[in-house]
Design an enzyme around this catalytic site. Structure first.
Site, mmCIF file in Angstrom:
data_model
loop_
_atom_site.group_PDB
_atom_site.id
_atom_site.type_symbol
_atom_site.label_atom_id
_atom_site.label_comp_id
_atom_site.label_asym_id
_atom_site.label_seq_id
_atom_site.Cartn_x
_atom_site.Cartn_y
_atom_site.Cartn_z
ATOM 1 N N GLU A 268 0.834 -1.207 0.000
ATOM 2 C CA GLU A 268 0.000 0.000 0.000
ATOM 3 C C GLU A 268 0.866 1.253 0.000
ATOM 4 O O GLU A 268 0.587 2.229 -0.707
ATOM 5 C CB GLU A 268 -0.926 -0.004 1.219
ATOM 6 C CG GLU A 268 -1.831 -1.230 1.326
ATOM 7 C CD GLU A 268 -1.249 -2.344 2.174
ATOM 8 O OE1 GLU A 268 -2.020 -3.017 2.864
ATOM 9 O OE2 GLU A 268 -0.011 -2.514 2.158
ATOM 10 N N CYS A 297 0.367 1.695 7.203
ATOM 11 C CA CYS A 297 -0.224 1.919 5.881
ATOM 12 C C CYS A 297 -1.584 2.596 5.999
ATOM 13 O O CYS A 297 -1.965 3.403 5.149
ATOM 14 C CB CYS A 297 -0.354 0.604 5.120
ATOM 15 S SG CYS A 297 1.243 -0.044 4.536
#
Length: 334
Positions: A268, A297
């Site tokens: 991500e 993330c």
């Protein structure tokens, strides 16, 4: 589409196949597969030998072996007709496909015998009694042998061939017209389409940990992708670039122990950074990721303006999940 054809002696199976070939169908005969096997073994090709070798192959390799071999001959984007299907396991394997239609060609016994006599092939029956005896061999109780009637009972369509070739042609053309659009393989929905891409993206992973992939989408278009691994220009984790991952796989530290710094980037994280690197806004975007985001993330996702996460596997990080919820980021798990 694939049209599978079965039927008794001289019912018109081959004629149906020929008519379909004229409509640009590729013909794959299960009997031809057996002829190839006999030729390789240098055994005379007769109907009895075809039955014997077919039964042998099914016993050794499974009752659906001929169907599996036939599927290997498919040409992408083309229509096919499969003939000489005589075992229910073959039909059952093929019926798992959304593009397969199985038909049984029938004709009265007397008409079939008349056709057999007219074609005058070697070893063909000449009387109804001989015809019935021949057909009895194709209706064994052995699941690994020919079970023509059991196979035929699985047909979705019965095509009666008791008149002229012209009449049969009309029926075949109508059959194709009626089914050609029904037998198309379904397309994946957008969620599974992009998640499948994320699954491919993760194969570029160069981290010793589990492979993960992420795809950022805006208006159903991909704007960025990412996978986990070391930063650009740094020795890959899989080549010893990350000391922590190396120590973990040497058994010096346990999973979840961050006493040593990990220099790998998450999927991500990389997807967001790559979008920024290329000057692409992620505001209001949707992210597809193979794992739900960790807390680090999740913070990046929130600040990058991503409004929805679609994940495949739940990662055990309740903090990250809670952060997304508090920030109003939608999280869905396929």
């Amino acid at each position: 589409m694939i049209i599978g054809v079965t039927g008794n002696y001289a019912a018109g199976k081959d004629t149906v196949a020929e008519l379909l070939q004229k409509m640009n169908f590729y013909h794959v005969s299960f009997s031809d597969l057996l002829r190839e096997e006999l030729a390789q073994r240098k055994v005379k090709i007769t109907r009895d030998n075809l039955i014997t070798i077919g039964n042998e192959l099914r016993q050794q390799n499974g009752a659906d072996i001929l169907a599996r071999r036939a599927l290997e001959k498919l040409k992408d984007g083309e229509n096919h007709v499969f003939t000489s299907i005589r075992n229910p396991a073959e039909v059952q394997l093929l019926q798992k496909r959304s593009d397969f239609l199985f038909i049984n060609v029938e004709a009265p016994e007397e008409i079939r015998l008349q056709r057999i006599i007219q074609r005058a092939r070697e070893n063909d029956p000449r009387t109804l009694k001989e015809l019935r005896q021949k057909e009895a061999r194709e209706n064994s109780t052995d699941p690994n042998a020919q079970q023509l009637q059991k196979a035929a009972s699985l047909a979705k369509i019965t095509l009666i061939n008791d008149a002229t070739v012209e009449k049969l042609q009309q029926k075949v053309e109508k059959l194709v017209k009626d089914w050609m659009f029904k037998l198309q393989s379904p397309r994946p929905d957008w969620d599974h389409y992009f998640m499948n891409i994320a699954e491919q993206v993760k194969m570029r992973c160069n981290c010793l940990s589990a492979k993960k992939g992420a795809v950022i989408v805006q208006d159903k278009m991909i704007i960025s992708t990412g996978y986990n691994g070391t930063p650009k220009g740094i020795v890959h984790c899989t080549a010893g670039g990350c000391p922590r991952c190396t120590s973990r796989h040497l058994g010096k530290i346990k999973s979840g122990d961050y006493s040593q710094p990990c220099i790998c980037c998450h999927a991500e994280e990389n997807a967001i950074v790559q979008a920024a690197y290329n000057g692409t806004s992620t505001k209001g975007a949707r992210m597809y990721t193979t794992f739900t985001p960790c807390s680090t993330c999740a913070k990046m996702i929130i600040n990058a303006g991503v409004k929805e996460i679609v994940a495949k596997v739940i990662y055990p990080d309740d903090v990250g999940t809670a952060l997304l919820k508090d920030a109003g980021v939608i999280l869905r798990v396929l």
